[in-house]
Write an enzyme that holds these catalytic residues in place. Sequence first.
Site, PDB file in Angstrom:
ATOM      1  CG  ASP A   1     -16.842   6.257  10.348  1.00  0.00           C
ATOM      2  OD1 ASP A   1     -17.232   6.274  11.527  1.00  0.00           O
ATOM      3  OD2 ASP A   1     -17.584   5.940   9.393  1.00  0.00           O
TER       4      ASP A   1
ATOM      5  CG  HIS B   1      -8.891  -2.424  10.020  1.00  0.00           C
ATOM      6  ND1 HIS B   1      -9.846  -1.587  10.554  1.00  0.00           N
ATOM      7  CD2 HIS B   1      -9.368  -3.694  10.190  1.00  0.00           C
ATOM      8  CE1 HIS B   1     -10.847  -2.298  11.024  1.00  0.00           C
ATOM      9  NE2 HIS B   1     -10.598  -3.590  10.820  1.00  0.00           N
TER      10      HIS B   1
END
Length: 198
Positions: free
Chosen positions: A193, A163
């Site tokens: 995203d 991440h």
Amino acid sequence: NGLITFLNPAWETLTGYATETTLQRPFVDYLNQPKHQAYFAAARLEHIPLSELQLEVRAQDGRAVWMQMSTSLQHDESGAVTGLISTLEDITETLHLQELQRQHEQDLYRLTITDPLTGVYNRRHFDDLLENLLHMNLHKGHSLALMVVDLDGFKFINDTYGHPIGDEVLRPVAKALRANEHQGGAVARIVGDEFAVL
């Protein structure tokens, strides 16, 4: 005529200037801002605000001392203004605290409307913004464009590299979208995203 004719000892404490060297000098000599100086020009005293006038005074050591002035005008027998008597209160610390409070409130507000990772608007604020802009623009017959941007392969980046690397991908994407943001438009991170551009 704008000259200082009396001062109590607090003047020296507040500003560092000796009382004896200040008397008979123009008060404007101690004021930093031209808009403040204008109040004390010759024959202008009758136009001065009588309460809560805030003045930036230049102390002897160069620092700015903000003072709040409360004033009563003095008149002669014919009613003409002959001068004024004022009290000055140092409000520098109060104004500093108010500025800190204002900045703190702005920071808190920014946190409630932006995505902490990318700095663009968050989903909740974007929804409100979209509703308002739709109402304003459609009501006037103006067009509005909404673009949804989804990053292909982003899950693979997160799963493979972690991440923190995924975050490093999202930041420049948001920056690029903001760089092309039109006036009156908006960019938001909707989820993960996915971004929206209005």
